[in-house]
Design a protein around this motif. Structure first.
Motif, mmCIF file in Angstrom:
data_model
loop_
_atom_site.group_PDB
_atom_site.id
_atom_site.type_symbol
_atom_site.label_atom_id
_atom_site.label_comp_id
_atom_site.label_asym_id
_atom_site.label_seq_id
_atom_site.Cartn_x
_atom_site.Cartn_y
_atom_site.Cartn_z
ATOM 1 N N ALA A 130 0.833 -1.207 0.000
ATOM 2 C CA ALA A 130 0.000 0.000 0.000
ATOM 3 C C ALA A 130 0.867 1.256 0.000
ATOM 4 C CB ALA A 130 -0.937 -0.007 1.209
ATOM 5 N N HIS A 131 1.963 1.225 0.758
ATOM 6 C CA HIS A 131 2.890 2.362 0.727
ATOM 7 C C HIS A 131 3.385 2.612 -0.699
ATOM 8 C CE1 HIS A 131 3.059 3.348 4.888
ATOM 9 N NE2 HIS A 131 3.737 2.302 5.289
ATOM 10 N N ILE A 132 3.632 1.531 -1.437
ATOM 11 C CA ILE A 132 4.094 1.657 -2.821
ATOM 12 C C ILE A 132 2.978 2.176 -3.713
ATOM 13 C CG2 ILE A 132 4.829 0.338 -4.855
ATOM 14 C CD1 ILE A 132 6.382 -1.509 -2.914
ATOM 15 N N GLU A 133 1.804 1.551 -3.625
ATOM 16 C CA GLU A 133 0.685 1.901 -4.497
ATOM 17 C C GLU A 133 0.194 3.326 -4.259
ATOM 18 O OE1 GLU A 133 -0.942 -0.078 -7.002
ATOM 19 O OE2 GLU A 133 0.989 -1.078 -6.751
ATOM 20 N N LYS A 140 7.420 10.471 1.718
ATOM 21 C CA LYS A 140 8.211 10.420 2.956
ATOM 22 C C LYS A 140 9.628 10.944 2.724
ATOM 23 C CE LYS A 140 10.177 6.876 6.042
ATOM 24 N NZ LYS A 140 9.782 7.370 7.361
ATOM 25 N N LEU A 141 10.269 10.467 1.659
ATOM 26 C CA LEU A 141 11.641 10.879 1.388
ATOM 27 C C LEU A 141 11.717 12.362 1.028
ATOM 28 C CD1 LEU A 141 13.056 7.833 -0.635
ATOM 29 C CD2 LEU A 141 13.483 8.427 1.756
ATOM 30 N N LEU A 178 -0.515 8.294 7.096
ATOM 31 C CA LEU A 178 -0.068 7.381 6.043
ATOM 32 C C LEU A 178 0.002 5.947 6.554
ATOM 33 C CD1 LEU A 178 2.745 9.425 4.227
ATOM 34 C CD2 LEU A 178 0.294 9.334 3.747
ATOM 35 N N GLU A 179 0.422 5.784 7.815
ATOM 36 C CA GLU A 179 0.465 4.444 8.395
ATOM 37 C C GLU A 179 -0.941 3.848 8.482
ATOM 38 O OE1 GLU A 179 2.883 2.695 8.632
ATOM 39 O OE2 GLU A 179 4.634 3.622 9.527
ATOM 40 N N HIS A 223 7.015 1.618 13.683
ATOM 41 C CA HIS A 223 5.595 1.800 13.369
ATOM 42 C C HIS A 223 4.862 1.963 14.705
ATOM 43 C CE1 HIS A 223 7.141 0.062 9.717
ATOM 44 N NE2 HIS A 223 6.022 0.282 9.092
ATOM 45 N N PRO A 224 4.867 3.173 15.261
ATOM 46 C CA PRO A 224 4.367 3.382 16.628
ATOM 47 C C PRO A 224 2.879 3.097 16.774
ATOM 48 C CG PRO A 224 4.726 5.470 15.522
ATOM 49 C CD PRO A 224 5.276 4.414 14.614
ATOM 50 N N GLU A 225 2.497 2.957 18.059
ATOM 51 C CA GLU A 225 1.097 2.774 18.423
ATOM 52 C C GLU A 225 0.496 1.537 17.772
ATOM 53 O OE1 GLU A 225 -0.553 6.489 17.230
ATOM 54 O OE2 GLU A 225 0.289 7.576 18.907
#
Length: 265
Positions: A130-133, A140-141, A178-179, A223-225
């Motif tokens: 999903a991060h990729i898609e 982020k970068l 985003l997460e 990946h907090p929380e």
């Protein structure tokens, strides 16, 4: 008079649109877009080359094909071209996977070994897909390193820039929004593929409680929380009819994990 008024409105609207479009610098716009694509492609290759030089990569056909057999139903059910994903398995005890520019997806052997079942593993991999898609990686970068630096890096990266990008991808979290978007997109991927997402939530929750594993569990520390995210997923699934169809038998999945562990030794 009505006809004249309508004609004036049409012509006025036309000239207004023309005026607004004339203010857009299309050359600059398309140049920026081209730079984005160029930077993403080059940075993905640069970072992967760095990993390949310094890490032990698993190329075992049996292991690679088994992971591919797990990912394929997830991709097919969600109209994601499997060949568009560049999936790599790296020998590393950290419980982690991470997305990189240009559709690279790196899976650590520690994540495979820590996954109790295929659903838990696919939930994490779906999250990275999903991060990729959703183009989260370059967002982020660009935010944390700067787009101009990325473009400069694509034309000739130095060691410190490579290290900074790699560290950003592997050991710092995305924005909370985003997460969550990646979590929920992974859940939707799984539901469409008739894969039960609940073990994914359980996996995150268990890792967040396992203090002994925290030194190996970058998936949680970056990946907090995780506990809250697990609860959010389970709440989302309440009342939904969940179809679950195993891709591998329990025995086949455990054999897959054992092969990964042996390959790491």
């Amino acid at each position: 008079m009505k006809i004249i008024s309508k004609a004036l409105l049409v012509y006025g609207g036309f000239f207004l649109c023309w005026f607004l479009l004339a203010q857009v610098d299309f050359v600059s716009f398309f140049e920026i877009e081209q730079n984005k694509v160029f930077a993403e492609d080059k940075i993905g290759d640069i970072i992967w080359d760095e990993i390949e030089r310094n890490e032990n990569v698993i190329y075992d056909d049996s292991i690679v094909s088994t992971l591919d057999s797990l990912l394929l139903p997830l991709c097919e059910a969600n109209n994601i071209e499997r060949d568009s994903l560049k999936v790599h398995i790296v020998k590393n005890s950290q419980v982690n996977a991470f997305a990189m520019p240009d559709n690279h997806l790196v899976v650590y052997s520690g994540l495979i070994e820590a996954s109790k079942n295929e659903q838990a593993l696919l939930g994490v991999l779906g999250h990275e897909m999903a991060h990729i898609e959703k183009n989260h990686v370059m967002k982020k970068l660009s935010k944390e390193i700067g787009f101009s630096v990325l473009v400069s890096m694509a034309t000739g990266a130095n060691g410190s820039q490579i290290a900074e990008v790699l560290n950003t991808l592997t050991s710092s979290a995305y924005d909370r929004s985003l997460e969550r978007e990646a979590d929920m997109e992974s859940v939707r991927y799984m539901l469409k593929a008739n894969i039960d997402p609940r073990p994914f939530a359980d996996f995150m929750y268990e890792l967040s409680l396992d203090n002994e594993m925290h030194k190996y569990t970058y998936l949680i520390t970056t990946h907090p929380e995780a506990e809250d995210r697990a609860k959010y997923i389970l709440n989302y699934l309440k009342g939904k009819k969940i179809k679950s169809k195993a891709i591998l038998s329990k025995e086949a999945f455990n054999e897959f994990k054992e092969n990964v562990a042996k390959n790491r030794e």
